[in-house]
Design an enzyme around this catalytic site. Structure first.
Site, PDB file in Angstrom:
ATOM      1  N   LYS A 105      45.020  33.798  40.072  1.00  0.00           N
ATOM      2  CA  LYS A 105      44.136  34.684  40.750  1.00  0.00           C
ATOM      3  C   LYS A 105      43.286  34.207  41.768  1.00  0.00           C
ATOM      4  O   LYS A 105      42.107  34.277  41.981  1.00  0.00           O
ATOM      5  CB  LYS A 105      43.367  35.217  39.317  1.00  0.00           C
ATOM      6  CG  LYS A 105      44.082  35.908  38.353  1.00  0.00           C
ATOM      7  CD  LYS A 105      43.063  36.213  37.263  1.00  0.00           C
ATOM      8  CE  LYS A 105      43.758  36.759  36.027  1.00  0.00           C
ATOM      9  NZ  LYS A 105      42.981  36.947  34.583  1.00  0.00           N
ATOM     10  N   PRO A 155      40.067  41.488  38.839  1.00  0.00           N
ATOM     11  CA  PRO A 155      41.342  41.165  39.570  1.00  0.00           C
ATOM     12  C   PRO A 155      42.457  40.439  38.831  1.00  0.00           C
ATOM     13  O   PRO A 155      42.215  39.335  38.673  1.00  0.00           O
ATOM     14  CB  PRO A 155      40.955  40.858  40.938  1.00  0.00           C
ATOM     15  CG  PRO A 155      39.466  41.263  41.276  1.00  0.00           C
ATOM     16  CD  PRO A 155      38.930  41.173  39.761  1.00  0.00           C
ATOM     17  N   GLU A 156      43.665  41.049  38.727  1.00  0.00           N
ATOM     18  CA  GLU A 156      44.789  40.340  38.203  1.00  0.00           C
ATOM     19  C   GLU A 156      45.664  39.808  39.456  1.00  0.00           C
ATOM     20  O   GLU A 156      45.529  40.121  40.523  1.00  0.00           O
ATOM     21  CB  GLU A 156      45.559  41.035  37.157  1.00  0.00           C
ATOM     22  CG  GLU A 156      44.474  41.230  35.863  1.00  0.00           C
ATOM     23  CD  GLU A 156      44.852  42.368  34.985  1.00  0.00           C
ATOM     24  OE1 GLU A 156      45.887  42.246  34.573  1.00  0.00           O
ATOM     25  OE2 GLU A 156      44.171  43.319  34.314  1.00  0.00           O
TER      26      GLU A 156
END
Length: 282
Positions: free
Chosen positions: A53, A2-3
């Site tokens: 993040k 995930p970014e």
């Protein structure tokens, strides 16, 4: 992994769903994922913050739960602040299930589950006032849409001899950009991902800066990319995977030039896509 758009989407969901809740206690099913004294995680939740993040769930007792979801971490809420309860098939094993490593029991019948198939993520108890100094957060560079001005971006790019896509993914230089959005930004700006950063022209730097903001904004708008294990805080999927510009589109005809098919190569150990006609390394 995930970014920024995915973690921002999770943060916004948690801000909505955790509002008015207090943490009663926490169960840790996989001790290696947790660091700190869990007895300190009691009290009213007053804010949810994001750093690159990383997510911070802040309590009114001066402590925070620092969450680094890494590759397959998921934070999923169930409780009175969620009207529809839909669970994506990407939540392997369900909730709670064999991949549920921590459960935050909230008041009013609320629950926050932490799932992580690969077990790379980490939960830590830290003092809220110290979190910005905490390991990875203190070493992060500025991030798109929040602190990364064009002048700062131009300076970062101009000082590096690294391939531009690799530079974009260096969290110490620019926070929040990962493989998906780095690929799409380079394509949108018509820059070869392998081009040496300090060889970009002023026009290319400006185009890339704008492209980064464009793809990040779009990613947030559609709730992030549920390419692998990512889901939103309500357990549903994001939709950026339906809007990939070039990422994961190997052998597809470039819709812009309509002359070449997208090519995939490895750069910095990551799958990298480019159009041989639109993105020339010169």
């Amino acid at each position: 992994m995930p970014e920024l758009p995915e973690v921002e989407t999770i943060k916004r969901g948690l801000q909505e769903y955790l509002k008015g809740h207090s943490i009663k206690y926490i169960d840790i099913n996989y001790p290696k994922c947790f660091v700190g004294d869990k007895s300190l995680l009691k009290g009213k939740i007053h804010s949810v913050r994001r750093y690159g993040k990383i997510i911070s769930i802040d309590l009114d007792n001066g402590y925070s739960l620092y969450v680094q979801i890494k590759l397959t971490g998921q934070l999923i809420y169930r409780g009175p602040n969620l009207k529809k309860r839909i669970l994506s098939k990407k939540v392997s094993g369900g909730i709670p299930g064999k991949h549920t490593h921590a459960i935050l029991h909230l008041d009013k019948g609320g629950v926050l589950y932490y799932n992580d198939v690969r077990k790379f993520g980490r939960l830590k108890v830290v003092e809220s006032k110290e979190i910005e100094k905490h390991d990875l957060i203190g070493k992060m560079g500025p991030e798109p849409l929040n602190g990364l001005s064009f002048s700062v971006f131009k300076e970062v790019v101009g000082k590096s001899k690294t391939a531009i896509k690799v530079l974009l993914m260096d969290q110490s230089k620019i926070a929040g950009i990962g493989n998906i959005y780095a690929n799409d930004a380079c394509y949108l700006a018509k820059i070869h991902p392998k081009k040496q950063a300090n060889k970009l022209t002023n026009i290319e730097i400006k185009n890339l800066y704008n492209a980064i903001n464009t793809v990040i904004t779009k990613g947030i708008e559609v709730g992030g990319a549920s390419e692998l294990s990512y889901v939103k805080a309500d357990g549903t999927e994001g939709k950026y995977q339906n809007h990939f510009l070039i990422y994961d589109r190997k052998e597809e005809l470039c819709p812009r030039c309509k002359k070449e098919k997208f090519v995939k190569m490895s750069l910095g150990g990551r799958g990298t896509y480019y159009c041989p006609h639109c993105q020339i390394d010169k």
